[in-house]
Each structure stands twice: as C-alpha cells, then as structure tokens.
Write an enzyme that holds these catalytic residues in place. Structure first.
Site, PDB file in Angstrom:
ATOM      1  N   GLN A  27       0.848  -1.199   0.000  1.00 36.39           N
ATOM      2  CA  GLN A  27       0.000   0.000   0.000  1.00 36.39           C
ATOM      3  C   GLN A  27       0.874   1.236   0.000  1.00 36.39           C
ATOM      4  OE1 GLN A  27      -3.523  -0.588   3.013  1.00 36.39           O
ATOM      5  NE2 GLN A  27      -1.801  -1.799   3.666  1.00 36.39           N
TER       6      GLN A  27
ATOM      7  N   ILE B 289       3.572   4.128  -0.927  1.00 43.82           N
ATOM      8  CA  ILE B 289       3.809   4.909  -2.134  1.00 43.82           C
ATOM      9  C   ILE B 289       5.208   5.505  -2.091  1.00 43.82           C
ATOM     10  CG2 ILE B 289       1.420   5.489  -2.719  1.00 43.82           C
ATOM     11  CD1 ILE B 289       2.044   7.985  -0.860  1.00 43.82           C
TER      12      ILE B 289
ATOM     13  N   HIS C 160      -1.447   1.224  -4.345  1.00 44.30           N
ATOM     14  CA  HIS C 160      -1.893   2.622  -4.268  1.00 44.30           C
ATOM     15  C   HIS C 160      -1.000   3.541  -5.104  1.00 44.30           C
ATOM     16  CE1 HIS C 160      -4.068   1.555  -0.259  1.00 44.30           C
ATOM     17  NE2 HIS C 160      -4.679   1.093  -1.317  1.00 44.30           N
TER      18      HIS C 160
ATOM     19  N   CYS D 127      -0.874  14.848 -15.925  1.00 46.59           N
ATOM     20  CA  CYS D 127      -1.625  16.105 -15.897  1.00 46.59           C
ATOM     21  C   CYS D 127      -3.105  15.805 -15.614  1.00 46.59           C
ATOM     22  CB  CYS D 127      -1.475  16.823 -17.230  1.00 46.59           C
ATOM     23  SG  CYS D 127      -2.582  18.242 -17.379  1.00 46.59           S
TER      24      CYS D 127
ATOM     25  N   GLY E 272       2.923  -4.727   8.997  1.00 48.59           N
ATOM     26  CA  GLY E 272       2.828  -3.278   9.194  1.00 48.59           C
ATOM     27  C   GLY E 272       1.663  -2.584   8.534  1.00 48.59           C
ATOM     28  N   THR E 273       0.471  -3.121   8.722  1.00 48.35           N
ATOM     29  CA  THR E 273      -0.711  -2.442   8.180  1.00 48.35           C
ATOM     30  C   THR E 273      -1.874  -2.540   9.160  1.00 48.35           C
ATOM     31  OG1 THR E 273      -2.419  -2.502   6.457  1.00 48.35           O
ATOM     32  CG2 THR E 273      -1.159  -4.522   6.770  1.00 48.35           C
ATOM     33  N   SER E 274      -2.690  -1.463   9.192  1.00 46.05           N
ATOM     34  CA  SER E 274      -3.857  -1.472  10.080  1.00 46.05           C
ATOM     35  C   SER E 274      -5.053  -2.150   9.403  1.00 46.05           C
ATOM     36  CB  SER E 274      -4.223  -0.045  10.474  1.00 46.05           C
ATOM     37  OG  SER E 274      -4.583   0.689   9.316  1.00 46.05           O
TER      38      SER E 274
HETATM   39  P1  CNA Z   1      -1.660   2.732   8.698  1.00 49.19           P
HETATM   40  O1  CNA Z   1      -3.141   2.755   8.731  1.00 49.19           O
HETATM   41  O2  CNA Z   1      -0.922   3.941   9.120  1.00 49.19           O
HETATM   42  O3  CNA Z   1      -1.215   1.481   9.589  1.00 49.19           O
HETATM   43  C1  CNA Z   1       0.122   1.178   9.844  1.00 49.19           C
HETATM   44  C2  CNA Z   1       0.167   0.077  10.885  1.00 49.19           C
HETATM   45  O4  CNA Z   1       1.518  -0.226  11.123  1.00 49.19           O
HETATM   46  C3  CNA Z   1      -0.473   0.464  12.217  1.00 49.19           C
HETATM   47  O5  CNA Z   1      -1.265  -0.590  12.692  1.00 49.19           O
HETATM   48  C4  CNA Z   1       0.740   0.700  13.117  1.00 49.19           C
HETATM   49  O6  CNA Z   1       0.501   0.385  14.473  1.00 49.19           O
HETATM   50  C5  CNA Z   1       1.731  -0.257  12.514  1.00 49.19           C
HETATM   51  N1  CNA Z   1       3.127   0.118  12.715  1.00 49.19           N
HETATM   52  C6  CNA Z   1       3.736   1.291  12.407  1.00 49.19           C
HETATM   53  N2  CNA Z   1       5.043   1.241  12.699  1.00 49.19           N
HETATM   54  C7  CNA Z   1       5.266   0.018  13.232  1.00 49.19           C
HETATM   55  C8  CNA Z   1       6.408  -0.629  13.754  1.00 49.19           C
HETATM   56  N3  CNA Z   1       7.600  -0.027  13.748  1.00 49.19           N
HETATM   57  N4  CNA Z   1       6.276  -1.882  14.225  1.00 49.19           N
HETATM   58  C9  CNA Z   1       5.067  -2.510  14.225  1.00 49.19           C
HETATM   59  N5  CNA Z   1       3.951  -1.959  13.733  1.00 49.19           N
HETATM   60  C10 CNA Z   1       4.050  -0.716  13.241  1.00 49.19           C
HETATM   61  O7  CNA Z   1      -1.095   2.351   7.268  1.00 49.19           O
HETATM   62  P2  CNA Z   1      -1.659   1.333   6.181  1.00 49.19           P
HETATM   63  O8  CNA Z   1      -0.561   1.079   5.245  1.00 49.19           O
HETATM   64  O9  CNA Z   1      -2.362   0.188   6.807  1.00 49.19           O
HETATM   65  O10 CNA Z   1      -2.769   2.274   5.537  1.00 49.19           O
HETATM   66  C11 CNA Z   1      -2.903   2.403   4.249  1.00 49.19           C
HETATM   67  C12 CNA Z   1      -2.563   3.801   3.698  1.00 49.19           C
HETATM   68  C13 CNA Z   1      -1.439   4.511   4.367  1.00 49.19           C
HETATM   69  C14 CNA Z   1      -2.084   3.583   2.323  1.00 49.19           C
HETATM   70  O11 CNA Z   1      -2.967   4.151   1.423  1.00 49.19           O
HETATM   71  C15 CNA Z   1      -0.700   4.216   2.205  1.00 49.19           C
HETATM   72  O12 CNA Z   1      -0.523   4.782   0.959  1.00 49.19           O
HETATM   73  C16 CNA Z   1      -0.653   5.215   3.274  1.00 49.19           C
HETATM   74  N6  CNA Z   1       0.696   5.604   3.771  1.00 49.19           N
HETATM   75  C17 CNA Z   1       1.820   5.216   3.137  1.00 49.19           C
HETATM   76  C18 CNA Z   1       3.062   5.565   3.631  1.00 49.19           C
HETATM   77  C19 CNA Z   1       4.303   5.116   2.900  1.00 49.19           C
HETATM   78  O13 CNA Z   1       4.287   5.008   1.688  1.00 49.19           O
HETATM   79  N7  CNA Z   1       5.379   4.831   3.631  1.00 49.19           N
HETATM   80  C20 CNA Z   1       3.155   6.311   4.800  1.00 49.19           C
HETATM   81  C21 CNA Z   1       1.967   6.702   5.430  1.00 49.19           C
HETATM   82  C22 CNA Z   1       0.752   6.337   4.888  1.00 49.19           C
HETATM   83 ZN    ZN Z   2      -1.950  19.035 -19.527  1.00 48.49          ZN
END
Ligand code: CNA
Ligand code: ZN
Length: 257
Positions: A86, A88, A106, A114, A177-179
C-alpha cells in the site's frame, strides 16, 4: 501484503500513529480534515497541502530498512510470489524487488500525470517544482500535475487484479505493518485458501485477523523489526540478511557520492 508500518523504521510516519502520524501533522494546515489531502476534489480545489506533504516524500530522503531487505531476501531465494504494497514511498523498488514481483496497489511517485489533458509529466521537472514549493503544472496545458498515487475514490492500478491468480496458489501469506483499514486492499487478507497460514506482524491486531481469526494464523505483535528478526533467526538467515543489508546500503551510499 505490506503497509506504512514497514517504512516507519526508515523514518516515514504511518497515518494513524497519534502525535507522530502524518494525519496529525495536518491539524494545523489549511485542510478541512486530514484525509482531504488525498481526495481529488480537494486536491483540484487546493493542491498546496498535498504538495507540502509530497515534498517530504522526495525519493532521495529515505532508504529501505531491514524489513524491505528481508522481502528482497525472499525474492532472491525464489520464495516471493508477489509483494502487494500500500506504500507509495517506492522503498520496495529501491530495495531491489523487481517490477514483475511488485504490485504497488496505491500507485507511486515514479510517474505523474496532468489532471487536465492526461499527458505524462517528466519526473525531473515535477520534483524541481515540488522541492521549490511550487505546484507542478503541465508544460502543454498548464493543468496541475498529480503523481500517479491512488487518491480516495480512484481506481486501483490494473496490476492489482493479479490477486485473482496469486492468492489461490499462495502457500503462505505474510502481512506486515498495516492497520488493514483501507479497502479493497484490506480484504486481500481473506483471499488465501483457508488451510494457508497467515503470519501477521504489527504493533496491534487488526482487520479480519482480529475479528475473523483462522486456526493457522500466527500473530507476532509489537515492534516489526523485532518480529522480522525473530522470523529470520528461526529461518537461519540472520548472517545472510546482515550481509545483504551491508552490501546494499554500501552501494546506495556509494551512489550518493
Ligand atoms: P496505517 O493505517 O498507518 O497502519 C500502519 C500500521 O503499522 C499500524 O497498525 C501501526 O501500528 C503499525 N506500525 C507502524 N510502525 C510500526 C512498527 N515499527 N512496528 C510494528 N507496527 C508498526 O497504514 P496502512 O498502510 O495500513 O494504511 C494504508 C494507507 C497509508 C495507504 O494508502 C498508504 O498509501 C498510506 N501511507 C503510506 C506511507 C508510505 O508510503 N510509507 C506512509 C503513510 C501512509
Ligand atoms: Zn496538460
């Protein structure tokens, strides 16, 4: 399946971490509610808050971490069928996962389009504008240029449909690492056959693994780097992963000079 949690050790905050998550960082910005920066209608009305955030995502600002290299090791060993991300931030690609194994569900900052005439925009010009605090505009029609990341309500890339062929033949699903809150991505966690083990490593339990657990699920809750270290140790790959990280990070910093 991976999410923002695999990139927090690289210094990119995830969405919902209270205080440090990037949604909280928009409380003082000119946005009605934090998620609005990823909504097309708001973006077309006021693209500035999005680009203020995008500036922080400049590809040179972040490096892959040990979790990305663990995934690369799976790939090197021929064990990775596909990596659905997910994120980016492009760090899976930077860690050497080939395009053919990657589904950036994503989208990514690797290309931009554009919003008016639909032409692809060259990325050097795009980043020059973003880094100079200007809104990037199309050289042909002056429309606002948007990176090809998927905003709320937009369709996912065609490659996401690969899940239809991948999940029925997978024999293990790693979820890191995703919610598991964003659909349709989150529902992929229910796509493997019921006999297939799902290993979920995250700070807290979430999604279908919390409310519809299966008997072969493995939950490793807590810090992700610790969870991955533990799994790597059980596999006997600790030295190999260390070597890979050293080799790759050496090359990456060599490229900077
Ligand atoms: P989220 O909803 O922010 O969930 C992240 C999960 O990871 C949570 O449950 C946190 O508790 C857990 N978490 C974070 N750090 C740690 C760690 N060090 N150890 C253990 N667990 C950890 O993010 P999702 O990816 O689930 O949500 C989807 C969205 C967020 C997507 O559309 C992404 O594009 C978007 N996003 C992306 C980035 C990126 O590209 N790095 C950053 C922030 C958001
Ligand atoms: Zn254009």
């Amino acid at each position: 399946m991976v999410g923002a949690g695999i990139s927090t050790p690289s210094g990119i905050p995830s969405c919902r971490s209270p205080g440090t998550g990037f949604y909280s960082s928009f409380q003082h910005c000119d946005v009605p509610y934090p998620e609005a920066i990823f909504e097309l209608t708001f973006f077309l009305h006021n693209p500035r808050p999005f680009f203020t955030w995008a500036k922080k995502m400049y590809p040179e600002n972040y490096r892959p971490n040990v979790i990305h290299y663990f995934l690369r090791l799976l790939q090197d060993k021929g064990l990775l069928l596909r990596l659905y991300t997910q994120n980016i931030d492009g760090l899976e690609r930077a860690a050497g996962i080939p395009d053919s194994r990657l589904v950036e569900a994503h989208g990514s900052f690797a290309s931009a389009t554009c919003t008016v005439c639909g032409r692809a925009s060259p990325m050097e010009g795009f980043w020059a504008e973003v880094m100079g605090d200007r809104v990037p505009r199309c050289t042909v029609c002056t429309g606002v240029v948007k990176p090809d990341i998927v905003f709320f309500g937009e369709a996912l890339p065609q490659r996401f449909l690969l899940h239809v062929v991948d999940f029925p033949i997978a024999d293990l699903l790693l979820i890191l690492g995703t919610s598991l809150q964003v659909e349709p991505f989150a529902s992929l966690s229910e796509a493997p056959r019921s006999s297939v083990p799902r290993v979920f490593m995250n700070q807290e339990a979430a999604g279908s693994l919390a409310w519809r657990p299966r008997s072969r699920d493995v939950l490793q809750l807590g810090e992700l780097v610790d969870g991955v270290d533990k799994l790597v140790e059980l596999l006997g790959w600790t030295e190999e992963l260390k070597d890979l990280v050293q080799r790759e990070t050496g090359q990456l910093s060599g490229r900077d000079r």
